[in-house]
Design an enzyme around this catalytic site. Structure first.
Site, PDB file in Angstrom:
ATOM      1  N   THR A 207      23.645 -27.705  12.293  1.00 12.60           N
ATOM      2  CA  THR A 207      22.392 -28.176  12.891  1.00 12.60           C
ATOM      3  C   THR A 207      21.576 -26.966  13.349  1.00 12.60           C
ATOM      4  O   THR A 207      21.830 -25.829  12.911  1.00 12.60           O
ATOM      5  CB  THR A 207      22.689 -29.176  14.045  1.00 12.60           C
ATOM      6  OG1 THR A 207      21.451 -29.739  14.502  1.00 12.60           O
ATOM      7  CG2 THR A 207      23.405 -28.536  15.217  1.00 12.60           C
ATOM      8  N   ASN A 208      20.565 -27.177  14.189  1.00 14.99           N
ATOM      9  CA  ASN A 208      19.740 -26.063  14.677  1.00 14.99           C
ATOM     10  C   ASN A 208      19.361 -26.328  16.127  1.00 14.99           C
ATOM     11  O   ASN A 208      19.779 -27.315  16.711  1.00 14.99           O
ATOM     12  CB  ASN A 208      18.513 -25.893  13.778  1.00 14.99           C
ATOM     13  CG  ASN A 208      17.689 -27.170  13.739  1.00 14.99           C
ATOM     14  OD1 ASN A 208      17.098 -27.546  14.728  1.00 14.99           O
ATOM     15  ND2 ASN A 208      17.695 -27.833  12.591  1.00 14.99           N
ATOM     16  N   ARG A 209      18.533 -25.472  16.694  1.00 11.79           N
ATOM     17  CA  ARG A 209      18.290 -25.529  18.139  1.00 11.79           C
ATOM     18  C   ARG A 209      17.138 -26.453  18.536  1.00 11.79           C
ATOM     19  O   ARG A 209      16.723 -26.453  19.693  1.00 11.79           O
ATOM     20  CB  ARG A 209      18.008 -24.121  18.676  1.00 11.79           C
ATOM     21  CG  ARG A 209      19.194 -23.210  18.574  1.00 11.79           C
ATOM     22  CD  ARG A 209      19.013 -21.987  19.449  1.00 11.79           C
ATOM     23  NE  ARG A 209      20.244 -21.221  19.482  1.00 11.79           N
ATOM     24  CZ  ARG A 209      20.526 -20.230  18.663  1.00 11.79           C
ATOM     25  NH1 ARG A 209      19.650 -19.871  17.749  1.00 11.79           N
ATOM     26  NH2 ARG A 209      21.673 -19.592  18.771  1.00 11.79           N
ATOM     27  N   SER A 210      16.618 -27.249  17.632  1.00  6.72           N
ATOM     28  CA  SER A 210      15.490 -28.113  18.007  1.00  6.72           C
ATOM     29  C   SER A 210      15.943 -29.144  19.046  1.00  6.72           C
ATOM     30  O   SER A 210      16.957 -29.822  18.877  1.00  6.72           O
ATOM     31  CB  SER A 210      14.959 -28.830  16.766  1.00  6.72           C
ATOM     32  OG  SER A 210      14.057 -29.841  17.149  1.00  6.72           O
ATOM     33  N   ALA A 274      12.966 -30.133  12.783  1.00  7.27           N
ATOM     34  CA  ALA A 274      13.539 -28.973  12.095  1.00  7.27           C
ATOM     35  C   ALA A 274      14.599 -29.540  11.147  1.00  7.27           C
ATOM     36  O   ALA A 274      15.684 -29.943  11.585  1.00  7.27           O
ATOM     37  CB  ALA A 274      14.132 -28.001  13.099  1.00  7.27           C
TER      38      ALA A 274
END
Ligand code: PMT
Length: 400
Positions: A207-210, A274
């Site tokens: 995943t990502n930091r959004s 994102a």
């Protein structure tokens, strides 16, 4: 949105009256002028002084007082932008449904042409009683907006439907009612938010930091300008906003499917999410065990949602860039063939992923470039929607 608005907050005799302090406080902090009217029963649960202190304004408890303009108080308050009764007891609901005006709050409602919103809170049996249900239906048919109640633990110790809606939902509904007939009235807007999660095995994902904050701010701002909103959201820790359709998804493919369905009849698609560009080729059924050697994951491309979903609607994309902000964003606008791109400056932690604020540059197809300073995400959302409203107006002129 609430800045400068006049709001009458009616408090009736429910144990939930103390929770209305939070509503009064948040409305006041948002810049609204809040006039509290309390029924006599409400004053048994909480002192008027509490609301007076929170709102900085006198609290009305008496039917026969004159306002500072020497007008009968219920006539002067009746012109508020909105009257909200939170909490509303079965007794007040019954009086309003029958047009009885024997207390200051009911008299103000009867004398008013403003929108009325009520948040019932009571015992589950009282709420489910057909008399209360009939009364609520009558109020709804007269244009009242009803928020809640919700299910949960009640003052009696029992669980059931009757619990006061939370302050966020009440305030969200107030904003939505105030936004009726706004510049996006009648438009359907699809917003995506958050970082997609691509599963590796039953416990791990990519995943990502959004955080979803930018997308949620856009969805709320569009709702408060009168739009019908569909929010397609990846998992976030944010409270789901009221007054819109919410579609929960996890992966980029699920987001693609949800956006495809939601855009079948839409005016605008705003991709603030994102989205993962790659996902593991297959999700393993069993948890990967720790081995002495390294681990290689085979990945494949996910669908590019902005590129592959086509239709007669305005497309807005985002670009989070750590260098060559304008140039990289411009390239994405062209490659993805979209109407607007919002370039986020992510060179410092006060802007972009997870932050409460954003520093953005908005670029359109004609290469008009608008630079904005660091602003709260809600203000950024309104700047973006200002541009969307102009594009929608231009489009409808061209279609004439
Ligand atoms: O959620 P927050 O913490 O508030 O943070 C907000 C944000 C920084 C995540 C958001 O404002 C943002 O910038 N989102 C886009 C991040 C990005 O750089 O995306 P991208 O360059 O990978 O994609 C460009 C555009 O194509 C984006 O609108 C994206 O949603 C879209 N996209 C990307 C991949 C894909 N498979 N399909 C897409 O439609």
């Amino acid at each position: 949105m609430l800045k400068g608005k006049t709001i009458v907050l009616g408090i009736t005799g429910s144990i939930a009256a103390y929770k209305a302090v939070d509503v009064a406080s948040q409305l006041t902090q948002s810049g609204a002028k809040v006039d509290v009217i309390m029924t006599e029963a409400a004053t048994k649960f909480i002192a008027p002084l509490t609301f007076q202190t929170i709102t900085g304004r006198p609290v009305v408890t008496n039917m026969f007082t004159l306002s500072s303009e020497s007008e009968v108080e219920h006539i002067s308050l009746a012109t508020a932008d909105i009257i909200t009764i939170a909490p509303a007891t079965a007794n007040t609901i019954a009086k309003l449904a029958s047009g009885i005006a024997d207390d200051m709050l009911c008299a103000t409602v009867l004398a008013s042409k403003s929108p009325i919103l009520i948040a019932p809170a009571m015992n589950v049996n009282m709420f489910e009683n057909s008399i209360t249900q009939d009364n609520l239906s009558r109020l709804k048919s007269r244009g009242f907006t009803i928020v809640g109640p919700v299910s949960g633990r009640l003052a009696s110790g029992k669980k059931g439907l009757g619990r006061f809606a939370n302050a966020t939902d009440i305030i969200g509904s107030i904003c939505q009612v105030l936004g009726d007939n706004g510049d996006l009235d009648g438009k359907h807007i699809v917003v995506t938010a958050g970082g997609t999660q691509e599963p590796i095995d039953p416990v791990r994902c990519i995943t990502n930091r959004s955080s979803g904050k930018m997308g949620y701010a856009l969805a709320e701002a569009a709702r408060d300008r009168g739009a019908m909103v569909t929010l397609v959201t990846a998992p976030t820790s944010l409270t789901k906003p009221i007054g819109m359709e919410i579609v929960n998804i996890c992966t980029a493919r699920e987001m693609y499917q949800a956006v495809r369905v939601a855009t079948s009849q839409t005016d605008v698609l705003i991709m603030a999410a994102a989205v993962a560009d790659y996902c593991p080729l297959r999700e393993l059924d069993e948890k990967i065990k720790r081995e002495s050697t390294g681990l290689t994951l085979e990945m494949e491309r996910t669908p590019d949602i902005l590129v592959s979903i086509k239709g007669d609607f305005i497309k807005v994309g985002f670009a989070a860039e750590s260098n060559n902000l304008v140039e990289n964003a411009r390239q994405k606008l062209q490659q993805k063939d979209i109407d607007l791109i919002v370039a986020n400056d992510i060179t410092s932690s006060d802007s972009g992923f997870c932050a409460d604020d954003n520093r953005v540059t908005i670029i359109d197809r004609e290469d008009r470039i608008d630079n904005f300073p660091l602003l709260p995400k809600r203000e950024v959302a309104d700047k973006i929607l200002d541009r969307v409203a102009i594009l929608l107006a231009t489009k409808s002129k061209q279609q004439l």
